[in-house]
Design a protein around this motif. Structure first.
Motif, PDB file in Angstrom:
ATOM      1  N   PRO A   1       0.766  -1.250   0.000  1.00 35.48           N
ATOM      2  CA  PRO A   1       0.000   0.000   0.000  1.00 35.48           C
ATOM      3  C   PRO A   1       0.797   1.300   0.000  1.00 35.48           C
ATOM      4  O   PRO A   1       0.529   2.170  -0.795  1.00 35.48           O
ATOM      5  CB  PRO A   1      -0.850  -0.117   1.262  1.00 35.48           C
ATOM      6  CG  PRO A   1      -0.993  -1.580   1.463  1.00 35.48           C
ATOM      7  CD  PRO A   1       0.316  -2.177   1.009  1.00 35.48           C
ATOM      8  N   GLY A   2       1.763   1.474   0.871  1.00 32.03           N
ATOM      9  CA  GLY A   2       2.485   2.747   0.824  1.00 32.03           C
ATOM     10  C   GLY A   2       3.023   3.205   2.149  1.00 32.03           C
ATOM     11  O   GLY A   2       3.626   2.428   2.881  1.00 32.03           O
ATOM     12  N   ASP A   3       2.806   4.494   2.454  1.00 32.49           N
ATOM     13  CA  ASP A   3       3.399   5.129   3.631  1.00 32.49           C
ATOM     14  C   ASP A   3       3.317   4.238   4.860  1.00 32.49           C
ATOM     15  O   ASP A   3       2.298   3.621   5.142  1.00 32.49           O
ATOM     16  CB  ASP A   3       2.698   6.457   3.935  1.00 32.49           C
ATOM     17  CG  ASP A   3       3.081   7.529   2.929  1.00 32.49           C
ATOM     18  OD1 ASP A   3       4.124   7.377   2.268  1.00 32.49           O
ATOM     19  OD2 ASP A   3       2.332   8.506   2.814  1.00 32.49           O
ATOM     20  N   ASN A   4       4.427   4.216   5.575  1.00 28.05           N
ATOM     21  CA  ASN A   4       4.570   3.453   6.820  1.00 28.05           C
ATOM     22  C   ASN A   4       4.689   1.952   6.614  1.00 28.05           C
ATOM     23  O   ASN A   4       4.769   1.206   7.583  1.00 28.05           O
ATOM     24  CB  ASN A   4       3.453   3.766   7.817  1.00 28.05           C
ATOM     25  CG  ASN A   4       3.495   5.210   8.248  1.00 28.05           C
ATOM     26  OD1 ASN A   4       4.567   5.769   8.455  1.00 28.05           O
ATOM     27  ND2 ASN A   4       2.341   5.832   8.369  1.00 28.05           N
TER      28      ASN A   4
ATOM     29  N   ILE B 216      10.175  -2.223  -7.409  1.00 29.80           N
ATOM     30  CA  ILE B 216      10.754  -1.490  -6.283  1.00 29.80           C
ATOM     31  C   ILE B 216      10.535   0.014  -6.467  1.00 29.80           C
ATOM     32  O   ILE B 216      10.131   0.715  -5.540  1.00 29.80           O
ATOM     33  CB  ILE B 216      12.251  -1.823  -6.135  1.00 29.80           C
ATOM     34  CG1 ILE B 216      12.406  -3.218  -5.539  1.00 29.80           C
ATOM     35  CG2 ILE B 216      12.968  -0.791  -5.271  1.00 29.80           C
ATOM     36  CD1 ILE B 216      13.824  -3.703  -5.453  1.00 29.80           C
ATOM     37  N   THR B 217      10.796   0.498  -7.666  1.00 29.54           N
ATOM     38  CA  THR B 217      10.611   1.921  -7.956  1.00 29.54           C
ATOM     39  C   THR B 217       9.167   2.344  -7.710  1.00 29.54           C
ATOM     40  O   THR B 217       8.901   3.401  -7.111  1.00 29.54           O
ATOM     41  CB  THR B 217      11.025   2.232  -9.411  1.00 29.54           C
ATOM     42  OG1 THR B 217      12.404   1.868  -9.566  1.00 29.54           O
ATOM     43  CG2 THR B 217      10.845   3.685  -9.748  1.00 29.54           C
ATOM     44  N   THR B 218       8.229   1.523  -8.140  1.00 26.05           N
ATOM     45  CA  THR B 218       6.803   1.810  -7.938  1.00 26.05           C
ATOM     46  C   THR B 218       6.469   1.884  -6.451  1.00 26.05           C
ATOM     47  O   THR B 218       5.794   2.812  -5.997  1.00 26.05           O
ATOM     48  CB  THR B 218       5.939   0.732  -8.620  1.00 26.05           C
ATOM     49  OG1 THR B 218       6.199   0.751 -10.021  1.00 26.05           O
ATOM     50  CG2 THR B 218       4.458   0.954  -8.366  1.00 26.05           C
TER      51      THR B 218
ATOM     52  N   SER C 170       7.962   4.950  -4.746  1.00 25.97           N
ATOM     53  CA  SER C 170       7.268   6.185  -5.139  1.00 25.97           C
ATOM     54  C   SER C 170       5.992   6.396  -4.317  1.00 25.97           C
ATOM     55  O   SER C 170       5.509   7.517  -4.208  1.00 25.97           O
ATOM     56  CB  SER C 170       6.942   6.174  -6.636  1.00 25.97           C
ATOM     57  OG  SER C 170       5.889   5.273  -6.924  1.00 25.97           O
ATOM     58  N   ARG C 171       5.465   5.313  -3.729  1.00 28.41           N
ATOM     59  CA  ARG C 171       4.277   5.425  -2.873  1.00 28.41           C
ATOM     60  C   ARG C 171       4.646   5.562  -1.403  1.00 28.41           C
ATOM     61  O   ARG C 171       3.783   5.558  -0.540  1.00 28.41           O
ATOM     62  CB  ARG C 171       3.382   4.196  -3.067  1.00 28.41           C
ATOM     63  CG  ARG C 171       2.622   4.220  -4.373  1.00 28.41           C
ATOM     64  CD  ARG C 171       1.484   3.220  -4.387  1.00 28.41           C
ATOM     65  NE  ARG C 171       1.789   1.938  -3.774  1.00 28.41           N
ATOM     66  CZ  ARG C 171       2.449   0.940  -4.380  1.00 28.41           C
ATOM     67  NH1 ARG C 171       2.863   1.073  -5.603  1.00 28.41           N
ATOM     68  NH2 ARG C 171       2.666  -0.187  -3.738  1.00 28.41           N
ATOM     69  N   GLY C 172       5.940   5.622  -1.095  1.00 31.66           N
ATOM     70  CA  GLY C 172       6.367   5.834   0.289  1.00 31.66           C
ATOM     71  C   GLY C 172       6.752   4.570   1.034  1.00 31.66           C
ATOM     72  O   GLY C 172       6.968   4.612   2.245  1.00 31.66           O
ATOM     73  N   VAL C 173       6.849   3.447   0.347  1.00 27.67           N
ATOM     74  CA  VAL C 173       7.275   2.199   0.991  1.00 27.67           C
ATOM     75  C   VAL C 173       8.776   2.284   1.263  1.00 27.67           C
ATOM     76  O   VAL C 173       9.548   2.710   0.405  1.00 27.67           O
ATOM     77  CB  VAL C 173       6.965   0.980   0.089  1.00 27.67           C
ATOM     78  CG1 VAL C 173       7.490  -0.308   0.713  1.00 27.67           C
ATOM     79  CG2 VAL C 173       5.466   0.878  -0.169  1.00 27.67           C
TER      80      VAL C 173
END
Length: 115
Positions: free
Chosen positions: A30-33, A64-66, A69-72
């Motif tokens: 999902p992303g951040d955090n 990995i780049t994707t 870019s979402r904050g992972v």
């Protein structure tokens, strides 16, 4: 906040079904955090910062780049089958952890090492 850990998968080639599953999973984080840790030997052989490996496993590096870019946050612990790959991963924003990593996630310390 989720933690994903991959270790000793030993992907054989870009045609390995596990390779595509791992790439799909990374792109779906999902992303951040959220944090992904590759704890060594994700590939059966990936040594050096060569164009050969960056081309062969392009989908992995794109995934990995994707995610980044979402904050992972992504960490890579080099194993005995995957090493000297800083030049492939650091430019993408991956943290190379040597020889281990201790994460503080939600006030909990998590230690991860290869082997």
């Amino acid at each position: 906040m989720k933690l994903y850990v991959f270790s000793d998968i030993h992907i054989q080639s870009e045609h390995d079904p596990i390779y595509h599953s791992v790439c799909d999973l990374i792109r779906g984080v999902p992303g951040d955090n959220d944090t992904v840790v590759f704890a060594g030997d994700v590939f059966d052989l990936l040594v050096g910062n060569t164009k050969y490996f960056s081309d062969k496993y392009a989908l992995f590096f794109e995934s990995i780049t994707t995610a980044i870019s979402r904050g992972v946050k992504i960490y890579y612990i080099q194993g005995n089958h995957n090493f000297q790959i800083d030049g492939l991963l650091k430019p993408l924003g991956v943290t190379i952890a040597e020889p281990d990593v201790t994460l503080d996630l939600g006030g909990k310390k998590i230690y991860i090492a290869h082997g």
